[in-house]
Scaffold this active site. Sequence first.
Site, mmCIF file in Angstrom:
data_model
loop_
_atom_site.group_PDB
_atom_site.id
_atom_site.type_symbol
_atom_site.label_atom_id
_atom_site.label_comp_id
_atom_site.label_asym_id
_atom_site.label_seq_id
_atom_site.Cartn_x
_atom_site.Cartn_y
_atom_site.Cartn_z
ATOM 1 N N SER A 12 7.499 5.444 2.893
ATOM 2 C CA SER A 12 7.243 4.018 3.142
ATOM 3 C C SER A 12 8.459 3.365 3.803
ATOM 4 O O SER A 12 9.485 3.123 3.160
ATOM 5 C CB SER A 12 6.931 3.287 1.832
ATOM 6 O OG SER A 12 6.888 1.901 2.095
ATOM 7 N N HIS A 37 4.406 5.943 6.044
ATOM 8 C CA HIS A 37 3.559 4.941 5.397
ATOM 9 C C HIS A 37 3.977 3.570 5.924
ATOM 10 O O HIS A 37 5.138 3.168 5.788
ATOM 11 C CB HIS A 37 3.738 5.044 3.883
ATOM 12 C CG HIS A 37 2.836 4.171 3.088
ATOM 13 N ND1 HIS A 37 1.525 4.490 2.804
ATOM 14 C CD2 HIS A 37 3.057 2.966 2.503
ATOM 15 C CE1 HIS A 37 0.983 3.528 2.071
ATOM 16 N NE2 HIS A 37 1.900 2.578 1.885
ATOM 17 N N ASP A 39 3.360 -0.322 5.747
ATOM 18 C CA ASP A 39 2.818 -1.383 4.896
ATOM 19 C C ASP A 39 2.684 -2.701 5.649
ATOM 20 O O ASP A 39 3.691 -3.310 6.021
ATOM 21 C CB ASP A 39 3.769 -1.623 3.714
ATOM 22 C CG ASP A 39 3.704 -0.509 2.684
ATOM 23 O OD1 ASP A 39 2.606 -0.227 2.188
ATOM 24 O OD2 ASP A 39 4.768 0.076 2.389
ATOM 25 N N MET A 41 1.655 -6.575 5.497
ATOM 26 C CA MET A 41 1.459 -7.665 4.521
ATOM 27 C C MET A 41 1.332 -8.981 5.269
ATOM 28 O O MET A 41 2.123 -9.245 6.186
ATOM 29 C CB MET A 41 2.654 -7.752 3.576
ATOM 30 C CG MET A 41 2.948 -6.450 2.857
ATOM 31 S SD MET A 41 4.346 -6.653 1.755
ATOM 32 C CE MET A 41 4.569 -4.966 1.209
ATOM 33 N N HIS A 70 -1.240 1.062 5.658
ATOM 34 C CA HIS A 70 -1.733 0.447 4.421
ATOM 35 C C HIS A 70 -1.852 -1.058 4.652
ATOM 36 O O HIS A 70 -0.843 -1.764 4.693
ATOM 37 C CB HIS A 70 -0.731 0.772 3.292
ATOM 38 C CG HIS A 70 -1.042 0.153 1.972
ATOM 39 N ND1 HIS A 70 -0.132 0.123 0.939
ATOM 40 C CD2 HIS A 70 -2.169 -0.449 1.497
ATOM 41 C CE1 HIS A 70 -0.670 -0.476 -0.110
ATOM 42 N NE2 HIS A 70 -1.904 -0.846 0.209
ATOM 43 N N MET A 72 -2.415 -4.562 3.574
ATOM 44 C CA MET A 72 -2.466 -5.500 2.454
ATOM 45 C C MET A 72 -2.708 -6.870 3.057
ATOM 46 O O MET A 72 -1.821 -7.738 3.071
ATOM 47 C CB MET A 72 -1.150 -5.441 1.654
ATOM 48 C CG MET A 72 -1.040 -4.191 0.805
ATOM 49 S SD MET A 72 0.632 -3.882 0.223
ATOM 50 C CE MET A 72 1.286 -3.014 1.647
ATOM 51 N N MET A 141 -2.886 1.967 -6.352
ATOM 52 C CA MET A 141 -1.590 1.268 -6.409
ATOM 53 C C MET A 141 -1.018 1.435 -7.807
ATOM 54 O O MET A 141 -1.692 1.146 -8.802
ATOM 55 C CB MET A 141 -1.763 -0.227 -6.116
ATOM 56 C CG MET A 141 -2.056 -0.575 -4.671
ATOM 57 S SD MET A 141 -0.848 0.040 -3.474
ATOM 58 C CE MET A 141 0.672 -0.763 -3.996
ATOM 59 N N ASP A 179 1.031 4.865 -4.798
ATOM 60 C CA ASP A 179 1.993 4.039 -4.068
ATOM 61 C C ASP A 179 2.659 3.046 -5.008
ATOM 62 O O ASP A 179 1.998 2.175 -5.572
ATOM 63 C CB ASP A 179 1.224 3.302 -2.952
ATOM 64 C CG ASP A 179 2.110 2.496 -2.032
ATOM 65 O OD1 ASP A 179 3.345 2.580 -2.152
ATOM 66 O OD2 ASP A 179 1.550 1.773 -1.180
HETATM 67 C C1 DX5 Z 1 4.211 -2.030 -2.024
HETATM 68 C C2 DX5 Z 1 4.039 -1.051 -0.909
HETATM 69 C C3 DX5 Z 1 4.717 0.248 -1.097
HETATM 70 C C4 DX5 Z 1 6.222 0.181 -1.271
HETATM 71 C C5 DX5 Z 1 6.618 1.314 -2.190
HETATM 72 O O1 DX5 Z 1 3.293 -3.034 -1.898
HETATM 73 O O2 DX5 Z 1 2.656 -0.774 -0.687
HETATM 74 O O3 DX5 Z 1 4.367 1.192 -0.078
HETATM 75 O O4 DX5 Z 1 6.936 0.284 -0.082
HETATM 76 O O5 DX5 Z 1 7.977 1.218 -2.451
HETATM 77 P P1 DX5 Z 1 8.691 1.969 -3.648
HETATM 78 O O6 DX5 Z 1 8.471 3.443 -3.428
HETATM 79 O O7 DX5 Z 1 10.117 1.560 -3.491
HETATM 80 O O8 DX5 Z 1 8.054 1.508 -4.906
HETATM 81 ZN ZN ZN Z 2 1.985 0.896 0.639
#
Ligand code: DX5
Ligand code: ZN
Length: 219
Positions: A12, A37, A39, A41, A70, A72, A141, A179
């Site tokens: 990630s 990965h 993310d 948001m 991913h 969100m 999650m 995740d």
């Molecule tokens: C959180 C993300 C994750 C995040 C995980 O909402 O979807 O992908 O980056 O980070 P760690 O591994 O540090 O928990």
């Molecule tokens: Zn993620």
Amino acid sequence: MVITMQNLISASILSADFGCLRDELSRCEVSGCDMIHFDVMDGHFVPNISYGVPVLKSIKKYSRLPMDVHLMISEPYKYLSAFADAGADIITFHAEALSDPGETIDRIHELGLKAGISVKPNTSVDWIYKYLNKLDMVLIMTVEPGFGGQGFIFDTLEKIKELRKTADSMGIDLDIEVDGGINAETAPLVTEAGANVLVSGSYLFKAEDMQRNVEILRG
Ligand code: DX5
Ligand code: ZN
């Protein structure tokens, strides 16, 4: 049941140093990560804003690893073709978002990509069973989505077990991704519960030796 395969590791980049993202991407590649990965948001579905289409398009040029996107975001359906054009290989959206899950999965497949659906820690997996035969992956999650570096929520282990059991009973060779809070202590627990794709941000990027941590997670 996925018995022969080792875990796949999806790095990630939310925890990467964005000042030198190209170097960070090479670090993932040489360290043996299997996927990046990504993310996304929107500050609405989750209380944080990260990055989107233009950033994916740029980084795609500097990595040969598959892009595990991913989303969100509140209305994933609207943005599927933009993320496909920018270089996504897998698109995972949230069950709690506003788009119709069946239509969203079909559209991701029409775009030639793998489709995943994700559930937050407090969302039951039961209602996604009806989509299991057309999904490539389910993302459980293991923290509340929105931020890297949070602590693993242990209650989610039961959900992983339940999902693996159901997929096996339906004869579906499903990828189960986890995740949030994945590290040396939690990786064996999620693997034992039935997960086979491990996302990790802070545990990999804050490591002195990323390759070593990739090997630890791989099990
Ligand atoms: C959180 C993300 C994750 C995040 C995980 O909402 O979807 O992908 O980056 O980070 P760690 O591994 O540090 O928990
Ligand atoms: Zn993620």
